[in-house]
Design a protein around this motif. Structure first.
Motif, PDB file in Angstrom:
ATOM      1  N   UNK A 138     -59.448 -45.932  -3.586  1.00 48.36           N
ATOM      2  CA  UNK A 138     -60.055 -44.756  -2.975  1.00 48.36           C
ATOM      3  C   UNK A 138     -59.098 -44.109  -1.972  1.00 48.36           C
ATOM      4  N   UNK A 139     -58.464 -44.935  -1.155  1.00 49.23           N
ATOM      5  CA  UNK A 139     -57.554 -44.416  -0.131  1.00 49.23           C
ATOM      6  C   UNK A 139     -56.383 -43.679  -0.771  1.00 49.23           C
ATOM      7  N   UNK A 140     -55.856 -44.221  -1.858  1.00 53.31           N
ATOM      8  CA  UNK A 140     -54.764 -43.554  -2.577  1.00 53.31           C
ATOM      9  C   UNK A 140     -55.206 -42.187  -3.088  1.00 53.31           C
ATOM     10  N   UNK A 141     -56.441 -42.133  -3.595  1.00 51.44           N
ATOM     11  CA  UNK A 141     -56.941 -40.847  -4.131  1.00 51.44           C
ATOM     12  C   UNK A 141     -57.137 -39.827  -3.030  1.00 51.44           C
ATOM     13  N   UNK A 142     -57.671 -40.260  -1.896  1.00 52.49           N
ATOM     14  CA  UNK A 142     -57.854 -39.354  -0.758  1.00 52.49           C
ATOM     15  C   UNK A 142     -56.497 -38.858  -0.260  1.00 52.49           C
ATOM     16  N   UNK A 143     -55.501 -39.741  -0.250  1.00 48.96           N
ATOM     17  CA  UNK A 143     -54.149 -39.361   0.194  1.00 48.96           C
ATOM     18  C   UNK A 143     -53.594 -38.215  -0.642  1.00 48.96           C
ATOM     19  N   UNK A 144     -53.859 -38.249  -1.938  1.00 51.71           N
ATOM     20  CA  UNK A 144     -53.389 -37.189  -2.841  1.00 51.71           C
ATOM     21  C   UNK A 144     -54.005 -35.850  -2.449  1.00 51.71           C
ATOM     22  N   UNK A 145     -55.304 -35.866  -2.115  1.00 50.57           N
ATOM     23  CA  UNK A 145     -55.974 -34.627  -1.715  1.00 50.57           C
ATOM     24  C   UNK A 145     -55.411 -34.087  -0.400  1.00 50.57           C
ATOM     25  N   UNK A 146     -55.109 -34.991   0.524  1.00 51.75           N
ATOM     26  CA  UNK A 146     -54.539 -34.572   1.808  1.00 51.75           C
ATOM     27  C   UNK A 146     -53.144 -33.984   1.601  1.00 51.75           C
ATOM     28  N   UNK A 147     -52.351 -34.619   0.739  1.00 49.92           N
ATOM     29  CA  UNK A 147     -51.006 -34.114   0.447  1.00 49.92           C
ATOM     30  C   UNK A 147     -51.077 -32.726  -0.181  1.00 49.92           C
ATOM     31  N   UNK A 148     -52.055 -32.521  -1.046  1.00 52.01           N
ATOM     32  CA  UNK A 148     -52.236 -31.193  -1.650  1.00 52.01           C
ATOM     33  C   UNK A 148     -52.489 -30.159  -0.553  1.00 52.01           C
ATOM     34  N   UNK A 149     -53.394 -30.483   0.372  1.00 44.12           N
ATOM     35  CA  UNK A 149     -53.730 -29.551   1.450  1.00 44.12           C
ATOM     36  C   UNK A 149     -52.514 -29.271   2.335  1.00 44.12           C
ATOM     37  N   UNK A 150     -51.716 -30.285   2.590  1.00 45.01           N
ATOM     38  CA  UNK A 150     -50.511 -30.091   3.407  1.00 45.01           C
ATOM     39  C   UNK A 150     -49.489 -29.221   2.680  1.00 45.01           C
ATOM     40  N   UNK A 151     -49.302 -29.482   1.395  1.00 42.04           N
ATOM     41  CA  UNK A 151     -48.330 -28.716   0.608  1.00 42.04           C
ATOM     42  C   UNK A 151     -48.712 -27.248   0.491  1.00 42.04           C
ATOM     43  N   UNK A 152     -50.018 -26.982   0.626  1.00 42.37           N
ATOM     44  CA  UNK A 152     -50.505 -25.604   0.513  1.00 42.37           C
ATOM     45  C   UNK A 152     -50.821 -24.993   1.881  1.00 42.37           C
ATOM     46  N   UNK A 153     -50.231 -25.595   2.916  1.00 40.37           N
ATOM     47  CA  UNK A 153     -50.311 -25.077   4.283  1.00 40.37           C
ATOM     48  C   UNK A 153     -51.743 -24.936   4.798  1.00 40.37           C
ATOM     49  N   UNK A 154     -52.618 -25.837   4.349  1.00 40.65           N
ATOM     50  CA  UNK A 154     -54.000 -25.838   4.835  1.00 40.65           C
ATOM     51  C   UNK A 154     -54.198 -26.907   5.907  1.00 40.65           C
ATOM     52  N   UNK A 155     -53.520 -28.040   5.725  1.00 42.47           N
ATOM     53  CA  UNK A 155     -53.684 -29.177   6.638  1.00 42.47           C
ATOM     54  C   UNK A 155     -52.444 -29.349   7.506  1.00 42.47           C
TER      55      UNK A 155
END
Length: 205
Positions: A138-155
């Motif tokens: 689960x943690x690995x999957x959540x990390x992917x979502x956070x990385x997506x948000x960071x890469x798209x300048x949201x997080x």
């Protein structure tokens, strides 16, 4: 359309059916007696199979229970795998809120089995280790979502995705157990609102 099981030899079909019967009987035995008090003998009796037959498929009751736990957690993984491609902070907030509600609602829906999972984690080192692996997935999957948000300048880019994901999952897990065991004094709506607000406002710019 031919079912894939029909393509198997009669012997293999029988083996699958026997395994399925043992798993169904195991679930009944665990729900009726709890993890600690359930026995292989009870499971065999419910499945109406020979004593030695059970050990062809499972090493012990812990082994059988881990299969049941993994099957149950696959339902939770479906929630975690909901596509997460927000284009704004508000959209991310809505998606996160939806996932948390689905996750906690599923835990409450499956509360009887989840209570046995909680008991088993505290008793069996093997199941505790299996739960650790489930948690990490689960943690690995959540990390992917956070990385997506960071890469798209949201997080916020200065936050470690895996650390944030770990804290986020642990928070959800804690409230999940409280809801399942009726230990908390807060409603699901209160939990979701506060959890998501702290997480989303802390992570998203």
């Amino acid at each position: 359309m031919t079912n894939s099981i029909d393509k198997l030899s009669p012997r293999k079909q029988q083996a699958l059916q026997t395994r399925k019967k043992l798993l169904e009987a195991g679930k009944e035995a665990f729900l009726e007696n709890g993890f600690q008090k359930a026995t292989i003998a009870q499971i065999i009796k419910k499945a109406n199979t020979g004593y030695g037959t059970a050990y062809v498929y499972f090493k012990n009751k812990d082994d059988l229970f881990m299969i049941l736990m993994e099957d149950l957690m696959n339902q939770f993984y479906e929630v975690a795998e909901i596509p997460f491609k927000p284009q704004s902070k508000d959209e991310a907030f809505d998606l996160i809120k939806k996932q948390v509600r689905l996750f906690l609602s599923l835990a409450v829906k499956e509360k009887n089995m989840m209570i046995i999972v909680k008991e088993a984690i505290g008793i069996s080192p093997e199941i505790d280790q299996a739960w650790y692996k489930i948690r990490e997935r689960f943690i690995d999957r959540i990390s992917i979502d956070i990385e997506y948000a960071q890469e798209n300048s949201l997080a916020r880019a200065n936050l470690d995705p895996s650390l944030v994901a770990r804290g986020w999952f642990y928070s959800n897990e804690m409230f999940m157990w409280e809801l399942v065991q009726n230990e908390g004094s807060y409603s699901m709506d209160e939990i979701i609102h506060n959890l998501v607000s702290i997480y989303a406002n802390g992570l998203y710019e």
